[in-house]
Design a protein around this motif. Structure first.
Motif, PDB file in Angstrom:
ATOM      1  N   LEU A  92       0.793  -1.312  -0.045  1.00  0.00           N
ATOM      2  CA  LEU A  92       0.056  -0.129   0.000  1.00  0.00           C
ATOM      3  C   LEU A  92       0.801   1.191   0.123  1.00  0.00           C
ATOM      4  N   SER A 150       0.544   7.034   2.103  1.00  0.00           N
ATOM      5  CA  SER A 150      -0.422   8.152   2.024  1.00  0.00           C
ATOM      6  C   SER A 150      -1.752   7.473   2.382  1.00  0.00           C
ATOM      7  N   LYS A 151      -1.973   6.262   2.453  1.00  0.00           N
ATOM      8  CA  LYS A 151      -3.131   5.732   2.833  1.00  0.00           C
ATOM      9  C   LYS A 151      -3.222   4.988   4.193  1.00  0.00           C
ATOM     10  N   ASP A 173     -13.041   4.906   4.309  1.00  0.00           N
ATOM     11  CA  ASP A 173     -12.583   5.816   3.166  1.00  0.00           C
ATOM     12  C   ASP A 173     -11.174   5.419   2.425  1.00  0.00           C
ATOM     13  N   ASP A 174     -11.297   4.078   2.452  1.00  0.00           N
ATOM     14  CA  ASP A 174     -10.269   3.264   1.726  1.00  0.00           C
ATOM     15  C   ASP A 174      -8.618   3.714   2.518  1.00  0.00           C
ATOM     16  N   THR A 175      -8.735   4.067   3.837  1.00  0.00           N
ATOM     17  CA  THR A 175      -7.408   4.300   4.626  1.00  0.00           C
ATOM     18  C   THR A 175      -7.293   3.269   5.693  1.00  0.00           C
ATOM     19  N   TYR A 176      -6.000   3.201   6.291  1.00  0.00           N
ATOM     20  CA  TYR A 176      -5.770   2.156   7.017  1.00  0.00           C
ATOM     21  C   TYR A 176      -5.096   2.690   8.205  1.00  0.00           C
TER      22      TYR A 176
END
Length: 546
Positions: free
Chosen positions: A12, A15-16, A57-60
């Motif tokens: 990944l 930034s995520k 929101d597709d962040t971890y």
């Protein structure tokens, strides 16, 4: 894009990914630089453990691998891709995984483990056995680490950086937090080893064997060296108090009580002599049973100065103007407003502290003034750290306790005026509860016109503190005897104490609401019910009602 709930290793962009809770408190700069160099040479070989961020929101969020995340950002920049494993985890599962990963490191810090112990204990509703089980620690290790959580931030940092040893920290954990930083400065400036630090602390402790007060509370106190001995290998001699401020306050309280008892006995003797003088000189009618009880047994008839009787009467005049005649207690001591106050000192203090805390919490202007006074008098530091840190998440935002200090500053600056006022009010309320001197509480309560009559009333538990003679004094100053009549009350007084208390509380037509016995006031004077607010007959109908 990546699937929403992957479990296998994948990559990944940084930034995520965002940092989550990390038990690590201290990151060695040299080791960080070495890790950055390794990443640039070989890449990140061990994947980080992530979980989906709230909001989808597709962040971890990082669960394990915070040190790797920081080094990767420096090595690759935010668009660099790194290996990760993503798992669905609850907050509790993520907390335990982060703690377990850091606890198993060779260089795991004692203070990091202490902070982890605090968090897991809170998650286990203060069940120590369950918290130790979840951490995989023995109960002894859990208790030792939990005790280190009481260290100040400066001492924790010094231990993390190995400027002091664990033995130093264990000794410092046994003294009040507001004294630890000064002791740390002495240790580091003088280069004291653990043994010399122990000797230094021994010189400022108090031997409990010499205490003149009841030591029951001391048995379970964390500042009792016996408690420290049970936790740590490094400790001062058993049987000592490592909180000299508390020791001194308790000693002064006992001494004050002794002096007041002597003054009451002397005043009682003078009042009795004045009564005999007055009865023998002015030809008044023969004394009744109560007056006979106020005389001494030797019958020597010696008179004291005539002004003593006037002074005694004036001292026992209630705020309503009625004379409250002192009653005699067993042993010859006279019951007065001052003497009965000793029976209720704990209740009076707790009630006024609570009332002041609520008053400050409800009035931002008063709260602001109280904080300024506390800060400028050096007493603001007496607020117990846990009092506010435990509520920081509620006062600011839920993530506030986990932020870095720099992020905490930004969080405070972002508060709305209403939130800032609410936070200041909470600090002022905490000060009202924690400040050591009750005189400060009393002064603030007077300054801000705090009145406890609206939220407190005479009840059974209050009256049961007193003897029958003292109950008679309370009944007289509060107007119950005048309401019932002396003969009716005398008949009630002759009954058992339980019946006397019930009769006082259930007297027909008498309302205890708003009546504040002198033993509960700040100035030792009876507080009558507040005057009812009379409607203004001349006031017109409000326009809104029309």
């Amino acid at each position: 894009m990546t699937p929403s709930h992957p479990h296998a290793a994948m990559t990944l962009p940084l930034s995520k990914i965002m940092l989550g809770y990390n038990p690590r408190r201290y990151f060695d700069r040299k080791k960080h630089e070495d890790l950055v160099a390794s990443f640039r040479l070989r890449g990140m070989l061990q994947p980080m453990l992530l979980r989906p961020a709230a909001g989808g929101d597709d962040t971890y969020v990082v669960v394990a691998g915070g040190r790797r995340y920081r080094a990767a950002l420096e090595a690759f920049g935010p668009e660099g891709e790194v290996p990760v494993v993503i798992r669905e985890m609850t907050d509790q599962e993520a907390l335990e995984a982060a703690i377990d990963e850091n606890d198993n490191r060779d260089d795991a810090s004692e203070t990091e483990q202490a902070d982890a112990a605090v968090r897991v204990l809170a998650a286990c509703q203060n069940d120590r056995a369950e918290a130790a089980r979840r951490l995989g620690w023995s109960q002894a290790k859990f208790d030792r680490r939990l005790a280190l959580a009481n260290l100040s931030d400066a001492v924790k940092l010094a231990l993390d950086e190995r400027r002091i040893k664990v033995g130093h920290a264990e000794l410092l954990a046994a003294i009040p937090a507001d004294k630890q930083d000064k002791a740390l400065d002495t240790i580091t400036a003088s280069g004291l080893d653990v043994g010399k630090t122990r000797d230094l602390l021994m010189r400022v402790t108090q031997d409990l064997a010499n205490a003149c007060f009841d030591k029951t509370e001391c048995m379970a106190c964390p500042f009792n060296s016996g408690t420290q001995r049970a936790l740590f290998e490094t400790h001062v001699d058993e049987g000592h108090c490592t909180n000299p401020g508390c020791f001194q306050l308790k000693t002064e309280a006992i001494e004050k009580a002794r002096i007041e008892a002597q003054e009451r006995a002397a005043a009682a003797a003078q009042a009795e002599a004045a009564d005999r003088q007055a009865d023998g000189d002015d030809g008044e009618a023969a004394p009744d049973a109560d007056e006979l009880a106020d005389t001494d047994d030797d019958g020597d008839g010696e008179a004291s100065h005539p002004g003593v009787r006037a002074a005694a009467v004036a001292a026992n005049r209630s705020s309503s103007g009625a004379i409250v005649k002192p009653a005699a207690r067993a042993g010859g001591a006279t019951v007065s407003a001052k003497s009965i106050a000793g029976r209720t000192a704990d209740l009076r203090e707790a009630t006024w502290r609570t009332a002041l805390a609520r008053g400050l919490a409800d009035n931002p202007s008063h709260a602001h003034a109280a904080i300024l006074v506390a800060g400028l008098t050096g007493t603001l530091a007496q607020i117990k750290p846990a009092t506010l840190t435990s509520r920081a998440g509620l006062l600011v935002n839920p993530s506030f306790p986990d932020l870095s200090f720099e992020e905490k500053i930004e969080g405070i600056r972002a508060l709305s005026d209403a939130q800032a006022a609410n936070t200041l009010a909470a600090i002022a309320a905490a000060y009202a509860r924690d400040v050591q001197s009750f005189a400060h509480v009393a002064d603030l309560a007077r300054a801000f016109a705090i009145d406890i009559r609206h939220g407190w009333r005479v009840d059974r538990s209050f009256l049961e503190r007193y003897t029958k003679d003292e109950l008679k004094f309370i009944a007289q100053e509060c107007g119950l005897i005048a309401h019932m009549g002396e003969k009716a009350f005398a008949k009630l007084l002759a009954s058992k104490k339980a019946d006397l208390v019930a009769g006082m509380l259930n007297a027909v037509g008498f309302d205890w609401a708003g009546r504040l016995p002198s033993g509960m006031t700040l100035d030792g004077k009876y507080g009558p019910p507040p005057a009812p607010i009379r409607p203004n007959a001349d006031r017109g109908i409000p326009a809104i009602a029309a």
